[in-house]
Design a protein around this motif. Structure first.
Motif, PDB file in Angstrom:
ATOM      1  N   ARG A   1       0.843  -1.198   0.000  1.00  0.00           N
ATOM      2  CA  ARG A   1       0.000   0.000   0.000  1.00  0.00           C
ATOM      3  C   ARG A   1       0.877   1.247   0.000  1.00  0.00           C
TER       4      ARG A   1
ATOM      5  N   LEU B   1       0.986   5.610  -0.089  1.00  0.00           N
ATOM      6  CA  LEU B   1       0.293   6.883   0.110  1.00  0.00           C
ATOM      7  C   LEU B   1       0.964   7.953  -0.743  1.00  0.00           C
TER       8      LEU B   1
ATOM      9  N   LYS C   1      -1.661   7.215  -9.335  1.00  0.00           N
ATOM     10  CA  LYS C   1      -2.556   6.211  -8.751  1.00  0.00           C
ATOM     11  C   LYS C   1      -2.931   5.157  -9.779  1.00  0.00           C
TER      12      LYS C   1
ATOM     13  N   GLU D   1      -1.708   1.289  -9.491  1.00  0.00           N
ATOM     14  CA  GLU D   1      -2.733   0.251  -9.337  1.00  0.00           C
ATOM     15  C   GLU D   1      -2.620  -0.791 -10.442  1.00  0.00           C
TER      16      GLU D   1
ATOM     17  N   ASP E   1      -3.580   5.315  -1.921  1.00  0.00           N
ATOM     18  CA  ASP E   1      -4.424   6.378  -1.385  1.00  0.00           C
ATOM     19  C   ASP E   1      -3.790   7.719  -1.733  1.00  0.00           C
TER      20      ASP E   1
ATOM     21  N   LEU F   1      -3.016  10.382   7.575  1.00  0.00           N
ATOM     22  CA  LEU F   1      -3.089   9.071   6.938  1.00  0.00           C
ATOM     23  C   LEU F   1      -1.785   8.302   7.134  1.00  0.00           C
TER      24      LEU F   1
ATOM     25  N   TYR G   1       0.819   2.003   5.598  1.00  0.00           N
ATOM     26  CA  TYR G   1       1.472   2.158   4.294  1.00  0.00           C
ATOM     27  C   TYR G   1       2.878   1.557   4.279  1.00  0.00           C
TER      28      TYR G   1
ATOM     29  N   GLU H   1     -10.112  -3.780   1.505  1.00  0.00           N
ATOM     30  CA  GLU H   1      -9.303  -2.565   1.573  1.00  0.00           C
ATOM     31  C   GLU H   1      -7.917  -2.799   0.992  1.00  0.00           C
TER      32      GLU H   1
ATOM     33  N   ASP I   1      -8.543  -2.002  -2.637  1.00  0.00           N
ATOM     34  CA  ASP I   1      -8.344  -0.588  -2.309  1.00  0.00           C
ATOM     35  C   ASP I   1      -9.678   0.151  -2.213  1.00  0.00           C
TER      36      ASP I   1
ATOM     37  N   HIS J   1     -12.568   1.607   0.483  1.00  0.00           N
ATOM     38  CA  HIS J   1     -12.637   2.009   1.884  1.00  0.00           C
ATOM     39  C   HIS J   1     -14.051   2.379   2.324  1.00  0.00           C
TER      40      HIS J   1
END
Length: 222
Positions: free
Chosen positions: A2, A4, A17, A21, A28, A39, A45, A175, A179, A181
């Motif tokens: 993950r 950020l 992003k 992905e 995120d 965050l 992360y 999540e 991904d 939330h």
């Protein structure tokens, strides 16, 4: 894994992003500094991408505050700063690497992979009975036979194998792998679990992926 992204330019943030992905990362985005720090401090992360100049709180300050709690999580600065003094300052603040804007996505991706490369003693191969998953080559084998999986199937199996022996709740799976939330029909997980079981040809004696009714799934040795 993950990531950020703390970046106030929507075009750059959304481009990153989408690209990440497609490489099977969960991503995120935070557009403001304080939101990014909040965050980041959640501890969820594996890597931070920080814009140096961000409204509300600079990437430098986020890095400083974050390093008080998390010493090892990699940080890469996205910056238009290009002097030697500024580069050194950013690294001394606690960043692991930096990349100057504008940059090529492929270069950034390689820098991310370097930071996430397993350290000495860490595993990049995971075993579950006679199944082996290799995160470096993105391959799965059952005995000596390679099993072809989609990106989502691979990510789901990797998540279960990384958490072998632990109950993986549906909310955490959705999540981490999808991904997502917010409230979502987690029935999609069942579809992918069934697909994994079929592709891995799991019989009664190879019940490696088990259902925990009302909760989620667990990967464990039979």
């Amino acid at each position: 894994m993950r990531i950020l992204i703390v970046e106030d330019e929507p075009g750059i943030a959304n481009f990153l992003k989408q690209g990440l992905e497609e490489e099977s990362f969960a991503v995120d985005i935070a557009e403001k500094g304080h939101q990014g720090l909040e965050l980041a401090l959640s501890g969820e992360y594996d890597l931070l991408l920080l814009d140096w100049m961000i409204p509300g709180m600079s990437g430098i300050e986020i890095c400083r505050q974050f390093r008080k709690t998390y010493k090892e999580t990699p940080i890469i600065f996205l910056t238009a700063k290009d002097t030697v003094e500024e580069t050194i300052f950013g690294l001394q603040t606690g960043a692991n690497d930096y990349i100057k804007k504008p940059f090529h996505f492929d270069e950034l991706l390689e820098r991310i992979k370097v930071q996430l490369r397993p350290k000495s003693g860490e595993h990049y191969k995971f075993n579950l009975g006679n199944i082996t998953l290799n995160t470096n080559t993105h391959q799965v084998f059952k005995n000596d036979e390679e099993i072809a999986l989609t990106q989502k199937e691979f990510a789901l199996l990797e998540y279960l194998m990384r958490n072998k022996g632990k109950v993986c709740r549906r909310t955490r799976i959705i999540e981490s792998v999808w991904d997502i939330h917010f409230e979502y029909n987690t029935g999609v997980i069942d579809v992918y679990i069934n697909a994994l079981r079929k592709k891995l040809k799991l019989d009664k004696d190879e019940n490696y992926i088990q259902t925990v009714r009302g909760v989620g799934y667990i990967a464990r040795e039979v």
